[in-house]
Design an enzyme around this catalytic site. Structure first.
Site, PDB file in Angstrom:
ATOM      1  N   TYR A   1      -4.982   3.474  -8.118  1.00  0.00           N
ATOM      2  CA  TYR A   1      -4.290   2.928  -6.948  1.00  0.00           C
ATOM      3  C   TYR A   1      -3.213   1.959  -7.415  1.00  0.00           C
ATOM      4  O   TYR A   1      -3.429   1.179  -8.347  1.00  0.00           O
ATOM      5  CB  TYR A   1      -5.290   2.181  -6.055  1.00  0.00           C
TER       6      TYR A   1
ATOM      7  N   GLU B   1       3.381   2.085  -1.820  1.00  0.00           N
ATOM      8  CA  GLU B   1       1.985   2.313  -2.201  1.00  0.00           C
ATOM      9  C   GLU B   1       1.839   3.717  -2.775  1.00  0.00           C
ATOM     10  O   GLU B   1       2.318   4.675  -2.171  1.00  0.00           O
ATOM     11  CB  GLU B   1       1.089   2.165  -0.969  1.00  0.00           C
TER      12      GLU B   1
END
Ligand code: GDP
Ligand code: MN
Length: 400
Positions: A119, A207
């Site tokens: 992530y 993101e």
């Protein structure tokens, strides 16, 4: 403003971030054709991905009952079937709310075999007033769970905005992500590219979830941004015509689009009391006080410090298009704003729309006497509110 995954990937690629070869289509036939070409070039797995401005697609469900807004296929025929099930259908995910989003575009991409999902995000940390990089070895579809249950697994690195991300910081994050050997240098380069995308685009969020370690056909490990989310600060959009061109109006609430044409700051909510206010702070306070007296606001609406009569009239028409609205509260504190301009705008709008709903108006400040006179002499049924609390109570009562 948000943009689609495929557009975010285009921006990232411009900064040297590795992304899978990606094509976009809006028909199942085109999806099949792209898949055939990818398979001819040696792809064994093809990803079919719904393009909507919301995450959680992988675990989402279409209103048709079809499961999953992201699918992996082995044949062009299967790609065709999946594309057919997604296009023109409404996908509901954790982030869309129950109304879901209509899927009208798909990404068709060669899907690598993923070895590990990481992530990565860059955003603004408002408490330190600095950009912050967040990263985790536990990427994939359950990152919210990771953040809630094992927050220690989220690595945070604060960036000095004057210096930008330093190479040592990029290597530090790469190491914390458990990258080894060649992947450390690759990861550091990717991090610098992601940060640069964020910074130079005036993004509020970039993101990448998942950021993947994949194995190439030659057996080498490499990093790829398999998903990408990008939000830009609306106040900076004028500096980025290329990003402005990526705006997808179909993803935005129609009343909010209408409001933006009149430079009105409008956000639709679920309650029954519409409010028309000047100033964002006063608008928030107005929403709070409506809630305090037991009702819910139907919208946030800030007409700005120097609204014209036309803007007020437009604002009125916009709030009235929401079928949930049962009453209206106008709360104006005239600083720069002339109360009589507001009053004249209200009277014109009420006459034009033939308003039947209860309307409570609280005016205070600059030229308030003239404003009150305009309302009183209009012959319209307008409930006048004294203080803010009084006005809120009156509108809540009228609606009940
Ligand atoms: P989201 O659910 O909206 O965040 O959509 P993602 O693009 O993150 O896709 C969800 C999941 O599908 C990812 O976490 C991956 O596990 C898987 N996935 C997505 N794209 C690919 C791909 O190209 N290859 C493989 N092998 N898996 C993928
Ligand atoms: Mn994702």
């Amino acid at each position: 403003m948000n943009i689609h995954e495929y557009q975010a990937k285009q921006l990232l690629a411009q900064y040297g971030v590795a992304i899978p070869a990606t094509e976009v289509c809006d028909t199942a036939d085109a999806a099949r054709k792209i898949a055939e070409q990818l398979i001819a070039k040696g792809a064994e797995l093809i990803a079919v991905k719904s393009q909507i401005h919301a995450g959680g697609r992988g675990k989402g469900t279409f209103k048709s009952g079809f499961q999953g807004g992201v699918k992996l296929c082995r044949t062009a025929e299967d790609v065709y079937e999946k594309a057919k099930a997604m296009l023109g259908n409404v996908l509901v995910t954790k982030q869309t709310g129950p109304e879901g989003r209509l899927v009208s575009k798909l990404i068709i991409a060669a899907a690598p075999e993923i070895e590990k999902e990481l992530y990565l995000a860059v955003l603004l940390d408002r408490s330190s007033s600095r950009p912050v990089v967040m990263a985790s070895t536990e990427g994939g579809m359950d990152i919210e769970e990771v953040a809630a249950r094992t927050p220690e697994k989220i690595i945070k690195e604060s960036i000095d905005p004057a210096l930008g991300m330093m190479p040592y910081q990029a290597r530090k994050i790469a190491a914390a992500l458990g990258l080894k050997g060649d992947l450390i240098g690759q990861g550091a380069k990717l991090l610098l590219g992601v940060y640069k995308t964020w910074w130079e685009s005036d993004a509020s969020l970039v993101e990448i979830n998942p950021l993947c370690i994949v194995r190439t056909r030659e057996g080498k490990e490499t990093l790829l941004a398999v998903d990408a989310k990008f939000s830009v600060d609306d106040n900076a959009l004028y500096r980025h015509p290329n990003i402005q061109a990526m705006r997808d109006l179909a993803e935005e609430a129609p009343l909010e689009i209408e409001a933006s044409k009149f430079s009105l700051n409008y956000i639709k909510l679920d309650g029954s009391i519409a409010c028309l206010v000047n100033g964002a702070g006063l608008a928030m306070a107005t929403m709070d006080i409506i809630q305090h007296f037991g009702a819910s606001p139907a919208n946030f609406l800030d007409v700005g410090g120097g609204a014209s009569q036309d803007q007020v009239a437009a604002a009125f028409k916009i709030i009235l298009q929401d079928p949930n609205v049962k009453g209206i509260l106008v709360n104006i504190f005239g600083g720069i704003m002339d109360c009589n301009v507001i009053a004249t705008g209200i009277v014109a709008a009420v006459k034009e729309t033939g308003l039947k709903l209860p309307l409570v108006v609280r005016l205070e400040g600059n030229n308030v006497e003239a404003g009150r006179k305009t309302l009183a002499e209009s012959g319209l049924t307008i409930i006048s509110g004294g203080s803010m609390a009084d006005a809120a109570q009156k509108v809540v009562k009228a609606v009940a």
